[in-house]
Write an enzyme that holds these catalytic residues in place. Sequence first.
Site, mmCIF file in Angstrom:
data_model
loop_
_atom_site.group_PDB
_atom_site.id
_atom_site.type_symbol
_atom_site.label_atom_id
_atom_site.label_comp_id
_atom_site.label_asym_id
_atom_site.label_seq_id
_atom_site.Cartn_x
_atom_site.Cartn_y
_atom_site.Cartn_z
ATOM 1 N N SER A 12 0.782 -1.237 -0.038
ATOM 2 C CA SER A 12 -0.140 0.073 -0.048
ATOM 3 C C SER A 12 0.754 1.283 -0.129
ATOM 4 C CB SER A 12 -0.829 -0.061 1.277
ATOM 5 O OG SER A 12 -0.209 0.041 2.453
ATOM 6 N N ASN A 13 1.835 1.127 0.663
ATOM 7 C CA ASN A 13 2.755 2.500 0.441
ATOM 8 C C ASN A 13 3.606 2.525 -0.678
ATOM 9 O OD1 ASN A 13 3.478 3.906 3.111
ATOM 10 N ND2 ASN A 13 3.509 1.813 3.893
ATOM 11 N N LYS A 90 13.088 -8.929 3.949
ATOM 12 C CA LYS A 90 14.333 -9.758 3.920
ATOM 13 C C LYS A 90 15.446 -8.718 3.887
ATOM 14 C CE LYS A 90 12.703 -13.481 2.866
ATOM 15 N NZ LYS A 90 12.547 -14.915 3.931
ATOM 16 N N ILE A 92 18.789 -7.086 2.877
ATOM 17 C CA ILE A 92 19.509 -6.801 1.508
ATOM 18 C C ILE A 92 21.132 -6.992 1.566
ATOM 19 C CG2 ILE A 92 20.071 -5.027 -0.157
ATOM 20 C CD1 ILE A 92 17.722 -3.709 0.795
ATOM 21 N N ASN A 106 13.555 3.498 3.827
ATOM 22 C CA ASN A 106 12.629 2.512 4.201
ATOM 23 C C ASN A 106 11.691 3.448 4.943
ATOM 24 O OD1 ASN A 106 11.702 -0.048 5.322
ATOM 25 N ND2 ASN A 106 12.651 0.348 7.132
ATOM 26 N N HIS A 108 9.445 2.898 8.644
ATOM 27 C CA HIS A 108 9.185 2.036 9.815
ATOM 28 C C HIS A 108 7.789 2.701 10.613
ATOM 29 C CE1 HIS A 108 10.313 -0.610 12.931
ATOM 30 N NE2 HIS A 108 9.895 0.606 13.806
ATOM 31 N N ASP A 149 17.060 -0.668 10.689
ATOM 32 C CA ASP A 149 16.274 0.589 11.321
ATOM 33 C C ASP A 149 17.279 1.673 11.749
ATOM 34 O OD1 ASP A 149 13.912 -0.620 10.655
ATOM 35 O OD2 ASP A 149 13.757 -1.575 12.738
HETATM 36 C C1 GRF Z 1 4.156 -0.552 6.620
HETATM 37 O O1 GRF Z 1 3.667 -0.697 7.893
HETATM 38 C C2 GRF Z 1 5.701 -0.200 6.837
HETATM 39 O O2 GRF Z 1 5.859 0.818 7.732
HETATM 40 C C3 GRF Z 1 6.414 -1.281 7.048
HETATM 41 O O3 GRF Z 1 5.513 -2.582 6.303
HETATM 42 C C4 GRF Z 1 4.350 -1.946 6.175
HETATM 43 C C5 GRF Z 1 4.162 -2.106 4.774
HETATM 44 O O4 GRF Z 1 2.909 -1.931 4.513
HETATM 45 N N1 GRF Z 1 7.948 -1.085 6.803
HETATM 46 P P1 GRF Z 1 2.348 -1.888 3.133
HETATM 47 O O5 GRF Z 1 2.646 -3.330 2.312
HETATM 48 O O6 GRF Z 1 3.099 -0.893 2.226
HETATM 49 O O7 GRF Z 1 0.819 -1.810 2.800
#
Ligand code: GRF
Length: 197
Positions: A12-13, A90, A92, A106, A108, A149
């Site tokens: 979704s991101n 995973k 990298i 990334n 988080h 992270d």
């Molecule tokens: C998100 O909560 C992001 O913060 C984390 O993984 C999740 C990914 O969600 N790294 P999506 O696949 O983008 O819906």
Amino acid sequence: MKLGFLASHGGSNMQAILDGCETGSIQATPALLICNNRNAGALERAANAQMPSVVLNSKTHPEPDDLDRAMLEALRDAKIDLVILAGYMKKIGPKTLTTFSNRILNIHPALLPKHGGQGMYGMRVHEAVIVAGEKQSGATVHLIDAEYDEGPILQQISVPVLPDDTPETLQKRVLEKEHFLYPNTLAKIARGEIKLP
Ligand code: GRF
């Protein structure tokens, strides 16, 4: 600026970023999705956006070194400038990490440096935030280094933790903000407002 995505699940991101590129609010071209999971919803999202995708994992490349090399080659072939981790579960490989040093982002789902590190992913993050009694949580976009992270933070956004929150309700509130923060960070990088080291 050409974007390469790495995703394991729904994506979704990634979708929020694809939408930003489509509307022109992010001046960048989505050019490749690398997925480790051939059932990931992210693959369908890539197909819908007519973005090429490839599945690379320990089945396609049983040797970790070969997998690292294949990933690097795919990113280079697609002339990727920036690698976007979008729920990639995973680690990298070292060649890809070194070649794309300071060029892997990334997101988080908490306010790093709190509630990050090995094993802190998915619902576990939100459980930890609630157990710690935090009044605020949020999301963090950061650069990746060899540790989990721990790379430099680029942008953060806060959300309140409410007294009756469950990990699920908190996750939903944070994810909505992620869908703003990640595209917003990329738009700023593309405009030169955030400079990568
Ligand atoms: C998100 O909560 C992001 O913060 C984390 O993984 C999740 C990914 O969600 N790294 P999506 O696949 O983008 O819906």
